[in-house]
Design an enzyme around this catalytic site. Structure first.
Site, short mmCIF file in Angstrom:
data_model
loop_
_atom_site.label_atom_id
_atom_site.label_comp_id
_atom_site.label_asym_id
_atom_site.label_seq_id
_atom_site.Cartn_x
_atom_site.Cartn_y
_atom_site.Cartn_z
N LYS A 58 0.84 -1.20 0.00
CA LYS A 58 0.00 0.00 0.00
C LYS A 58 0.88 1.26 0.00
O LYS A 58 0.70 2.15 -0.82
CB LYS A 58 -0.89 0.00 1.26
CG LYS A 58 -1.64 1.29 1.46
CD LYS A 58 -2.21 1.37 2.87
CE LYS A 58 -2.90 2.69 3.10
NZ LYS A 58 -4.12 2.85 2.28
N SER A 84 -22.26 12.45 5.85
CA SER A 84 -20.92 12.96 6.14
C SER A 84 -20.64 14.23 5.34
O SER A 84 -21.17 14.42 4.25
CB SER A 84 -19.88 11.90 5.81
OG SER A 84 -19.98 11.53 4.46
N GLU A 141 -20.83 13.87 10.76
CA GLU A 141 -20.03 12.67 11.03
C GLU A 141 -18.54 12.94 11.24
O GLU A 141 -17.69 12.07 10.97
CB GLU A 141 -20.24 11.60 9.93
CG GLU A 141 -21.69 11.18 9.78
CD GLU A 141 -21.91 10.09 8.71
OE1 GLU A 141 -20.98 9.32 8.43
OE2 GLU A 141 -23.04 10.02 8.18
N ASP A 146 -28.13 3.65 7.93
CA ASP A 146 -27.46 3.34 6.67
C ASP A 146 -27.33 1.84 6.48
O ASP A 146 -26.86 1.14 7.38
CB ASP A 146 -26.04 3.93 6.67
CG ASP A 146 -26.06 5.44 6.45
OD1 ASP A 146 -26.91 5.91 5.67
OD2 ASP A 146 -25.23 6.13 7.07
N GLU A 171 -25.16 -6.19 -1.13
CA GLU A 171 -23.94 -6.95 -1.41
C GLU A 171 -23.82 -8.18 -0.53
O GLU A 171 -23.05 -9.09 -0.84
CB GLU A 171 -22.70 -6.05 -1.26
CG GLU A 171 -22.52 -5.52 0.15
CD GLU A 171 -21.29 -4.62 0.28
OE1 GLU A 171 -21.18 -3.69 -0.53
OE2 GLU A 171 -20.48 -4.86 1.17
N HIS A 193 -30.29 4.62 3.67
CA HIS A 193 -29.52 5.00 2.49
C HIS A 193 -28.82 3.78 1.92
O HIS A 193 -28.30 2.95 2.67
CB HIS A 193 -28.49 6.07 2.86
CG HIS A 193 -27.46 6.26 1.80
ND1 HIS A 193 -27.76 6.81 0.57
CD2 HIS A 193 -26.15 5.95 1.75
CE1 HIS A 193 -26.67 6.82 -0.17
NE2 HIS A 193 -25.68 6.31 0.51
N GLU A 204 -28.66 5.86 -5.09
CA GLU A 204 -27.73 6.40 -6.08
C GLU A 204 -28.31 6.24 -7.48
O GLU A 204 -28.50 5.13 -7.94
CB GLU A 204 -26.43 5.59 -5.95
CG GLU A 204 -25.28 6.15 -6.70
CD GLU A 204 -24.02 5.33 -6.41
OE1 GLU A 204 -23.51 5.39 -5.28
OE2 GLU A 204 -23.58 4.64 -7.32
N HIS A 237 -18.94 11.29 -6.42
CA HIS A 237 -17.63 10.71 -6.70
C HIS A 237 -16.78 11.62 -7.57
O HIS A 237 -15.61 11.35 -7.79
CB HIS A 237 -17.79 9.35 -7.38
CG HIS A 237 -18.61 8.41 -6.54
ND1 HIS A 237 -19.98 8.32 -6.65
CD2 HIS A 237 -18.26 7.57 -5.54
CE1 HIS A 237 -20.42 7.44 -5.77
NE2 HIS A 237 -19.41 6.98 -5.08
N CYS A 288 -24.58 10.19 -2.27
CA CYS A 288 -23.91 9.48 -1.18
C CYS A 288 -23.31 10.51 -0.23
O CYS A 288 -23.51 11.72 -0.43
CB CYS A 288 -22.83 8.54 -1.74
SG CYS A 288 -22.26 7.30 -0.55
N1 GLN Z 1 -23.91 8.26 6.20
C1 GLN Z 1 -22.78 7.78 5.48
C2 GLN Z 1 -22.02 8.96 4.88
O1 GLN Z 1 -22.61 9.90 4.51
C3 GLN Z 1 -23.17 6.82 4.39
C4 GLN Z 1 -21.97 6.18 3.77
C5 GLN Z 1 -22.29 5.17 2.71
O2 GLN Z 1 -23.29 5.24 2.06
N2 GLN Z 1 -21.44 4.23 2.50
O3 GLN Z 1 -20.82 8.94 4.76
ZN ZN Z 2 -23.74 5.85 -0.02
#
Ligand code: GLN
Ligand code: ZN
Length: 750
Positions: free
Chosen positions: A18, A429, A480, A595, A601, A637, A661, A690, A722
């Site tokens: 890394k 966040s 957060e 969340d 997954e 979410h 998303e 992103h 997100c």
């Molecule tokens: N509440 C988290 C954030 O906003 C959700 C993160 C996620 O969806 N993986 O960072």
């Molecule tokens: Zn997310």
């Protein structure tokens, strides 16, 4: 009999890879220096495995970024936009990481989860008229390095059918098989002179419920592959291959590896169906967890097979050890009792050596000794919390449902919250600045005290609230700032959960995760988030949305005890989170988000098992919020929106609002809602977090208008897709401002 290994972690004991990769990407070290680091990691890995007692070492399992990507490069599968004159390694990094808009603007290839693990691979992009070339030079170099060190080795190659299956447009790829096989045959030719006896060909798709056309592809592929004098060990993992055993037995290969731990099946019956000159490799030690194996129990069922197959029996970890941390001996500060229950990659190799010795000598004393802590774990008070057990046992039907249905709740909540049409909010966040990260790490190191830390986080929250007020958002968040990671933050505060110092596992490229270890009954010691949330709510008249991580996500991103069903562990976590929900309500928070990015997954690989999984997974989510007051608005979410197959499950969570998303697909993915209506409120992400690009007001309005094709406007929320923690403040403010303006204009227009 032989011990072999399917693959070893690449990151190095102290994550050397890394750090070298990141230094190389920042131009702080040369390519030669990077190659020296990877050379040394391979050397150390082989030495470590050989010393542990592995007879046949994997080669080619080491890659700099991802083994699927390296396979693409070996086969000449390079998306058009990258065909530059870069050397192979830089090209590999460019495909994986993209190239910024300032130079050529080449977006990285997509990344997705490797089967049901938390490892991510780069999805191969095959052109319509894809041609393949064969370049085994990287593999050859590793074979040479291993041979120089005198090791007995077995190259590892991703199988052609799994490769095609994992590529984009999976279904359409079978047509490429004939040409692809020519390239594979060329690879065999290129390594023929190295004198290797065996090659490991990974076809993990055989553990899926694949259709007729893929089964046929397997058949064709292995009939056409010509490994020459090299023997093929067809290698499967992550599930039982029982449904395909007749197909497998008909293939002209020389042996089969099966995972005996991922799913229960009758090993004896299965191997009886294989040709009687094949090597039978059994994955008897779990390659994906951190628990010591109960070797005495393994011996009991393995010994009869050894008696039967003798030299033809090989033993190995169930899958590549890529998914396990490297060496338990690095851990100095774990609870000593817990430490005795664990085995990382190196220890798993040692377990195989113990098993082999016991089988050869028919003496199990060492195994019994080794398995003692595993027995003790079952009885340890560290793992038991009678109160929690009783609570889970006592759960009744009503504990999983809210008091009123959505329509009634919506009216009550609206009266309470008085939100406008198209309410605006964010996912939780806010940008995690360098200063903020330093603050948290200073506090962890003890260089700043609790009071100073708390005040600094309060300051962050205050600024975040102020910024949101200025922008004009309707539902605020606290940002957060106190969280490093959404699972770690809760894991550290829960009883029954512990953390290692060096238990890193590769997630993708240079990114590693250190999953919490859930070893015992999970209980909440005290409120986990109320200090921050109460403070945030005290600063504003607007509602603040509290943030919690859901039980399925905490479970999925942890190493989980195996003496209780996952569903039970998840219920324990759910109850802990439910208590937090109650405390937040009592502290005056009227909106709470749970969340669950992992709920999709964590689905089993075999489709026939989905329903059962959804039954308990959705119940656990509902358990966290069932007690919430009707006036409390529950959000959830999820970082995806391919809902077609799972919409009923998502609907059954019965969250008041779900944010998802959809911006990257221009809302196209909302198509799922056309056939099946989603009953509650939805916030389809209106911009892609992103990317640093700031979306325009018009763009956002267009997206919301599109969303209105699928969702009633009374049910639409407006939010990014997100959390914003990876972004900078500057672009975040501009983007949110435009988002709020878009919502305001739409309100006026409606
Ligand atoms: N509440 C988290 C954030 O906003 C959700 C993160 C996620 O969806 N993986 O960072
Ligand atoms: Zn997310």
């Amino acid at each position: 009999m032989r011990i072999h290994n399917l693959g070893f972690p690449r990151i190095g004991k102290q994550r050397e890879l890394k750090f070298a990769l990141e230094a190389y990407w920042q131009n702080n070290i040369s390519q030669q220096e990077l190659l020296k680091v990877s050379h040394d990691i391979r050397k150390e890995n082989w030495l470590l495995q050989a010393e542990a007692g592995v007879d046949l070492l994997p080669v080619g399992d080491f890659v700099h970024y991802d083994h699927v990507l390296t396979t693409s490069l070996m086969l000449g599968v390079i998306p058009e936009r990258f065909s530059h004159t870069l050397d192979a390694l830089d090209l590999e990094f460019q495909i994986a990481r993209g190239k910024s808009a300032t130079s050529c603007g080449c977006a990285a290839s997509d990344m997705t989860k490797w089967f049901d693990t938390n490892y991510h691979y780069l999805v191969p992009e095959l052109a319509e008229n894809q041609t393949f070339t064969a370049d085994a030079s990287r593999l050859q170099a590793q074979i040479n390095q291993a041979k120089t060190n005198g090791y007995n080795i077995k190259p590892v190659i991703l199988g052609p059918v799994t490769y095609l299956y994992l590529a984009q447009n999976s279904e359409a790829n079978i047509k490429h098989l004939p040409k692809l096989l020519e390239a594979y045959n060329d690879i065999f030719l290129q390594i023929a002179h190295t004198g290797v006896e065996w090659v490991q060909i990974d076809e993990p798709i055989l553990s899926l419920e694949i259709g007729q056309e893929w089964q046929q592809a397997i058949k064709t592929a292995y009939q056409k592959l010509q490994p020459g004098d090299i023997k093929c060990l067809l290698t499967t993992y992550f599930g039982s291959v029982e449904p395909h055993i007749d197909l497998i037995a008909s293939l002209p290969v020389h042996g089969l590896h099966v995972d005996t731990v991922a799913e229960p099946f009758n090993v004896q019956e299965l191997v009886a169906k294989l040709p009687n000159d094949w090597v039978i490799s059994l994955g008897v030690v779990d390659g994906r967890n951190i628990w010591k194996s109960h070797l005495s129990k393994v011996y009991q069922w393995l010994n009869p097979l050894y008696q039967q197959f003798q030299e033809r029996l090989w033993i190995a970890p169930s899958c590549s050890l890529l998914h396990s941390p490297v060496d338990l001996e690095s851990e100095q500060s774990l609870n000593t009792e817990i430490q005795q229950w664990l085995a990382f990659a190196k220890q798993k190799c040692q377990e195989l050596a113990l098993l082999k010795t016991a089988l050869l000598t028919q003496n199990t004393a060492a195994l019994d000794d080794y398995s003692k802590p595993v027995n003790e774990k079952l009885a340890s008070i560290l793992c038991r919390n009678a109160w929690v057990e009783r609570r889970v046992d006592g759960l009744a039907f009503d504990d999983y449902t809210r008091n009123a249905n959505f329509e009634d709740r919506k009216k009550i909540q609206q009266k309470h919250l008085d939100l406008p049409l198209y309410p605006t909010t964010t996912i939780g966040s806010f940008p995690q600045t360098k200063g903020l990260r330093k603050l948290r790490s200073d506090w962890r190191k003890g260089t700043i005290d609790d009071v100073h830390y708390q005040e600094s986080i309060f300051e962050e929250i205050k600024q975040a609230v102020q910024i949101q007020e200025d922008i004009g958002l309707d539902v605020l968040v606290h940002g957060e700032a106190e969280r490093n990671d959404m699972v770690e933050y809760f894991g550290e505060q829960l009883e029954g959960v512990t953390f290692t110092r060096f238990g890193w596992v590769q997630s993708y490229g240079s990114r590693c995760v250190k999953p919490p270890i859930i070893y015992g009954d999970v209980a909440r010691k005290q409120p986990m988030t109320t200090t921050w949330l109460t403070y945030a709510q005290s600063l504003t008249q607007k509602p603040v949305k509290a943030m919690l991580t859901g039980p399925i996500t905490i479970l999925s991103w942890s190493f989980v005890r195996e003496d209780k069903p996952r569903a039970t562990v998840a219920k324990q976590i759910a109850l802990a989170i439910a208590d937090e929900v109650t405390d937040l309500e009592n502290a005056g928070l009227n909106i709470i988000q749970i969340d669950e990015p992992a709920i999709r997954e964590a689905m089993p690989l075999k489709k026939s098992q989905w329903q059962q999984y959804f039954n308990w997974a959705t119940k656990c989510f509902r358990l966290t919020v069932a007690n919430a007051k009707n006036s409390t608005q529950i959000h959830t979410h999820m970082c995806y929106s391919e809902f077609n197959e799972i919409l009923p499950a998502i609907s059954s969570l019965d969250a008041d609002v779900i944010t998802i998303e959809t911006s990257r697909s221009n809302m196209a993915l909302l198509g799922a809602f056309e056939q099946q209506r989603y009953p509650n409120d939805i916030g389809p992400g209106v911009y892609d977090i992103h990317s640093p690009n700031v979306p325009t007001v018009d763009w956002i309005k267009t997206l919301i208008n599109k969303a209105e094709h699928y969702i009633e406007k009374e049910n639409i929320w407006v939010n990014p897709d997100c959390g914003l923690k990876t972004r900078q403040w500057q672009e975040t403010k501009l983007a949110l401002k435009n988002m709020v303006t878009a919502a305001q204009e739409l309100r006026q227009e409606s």
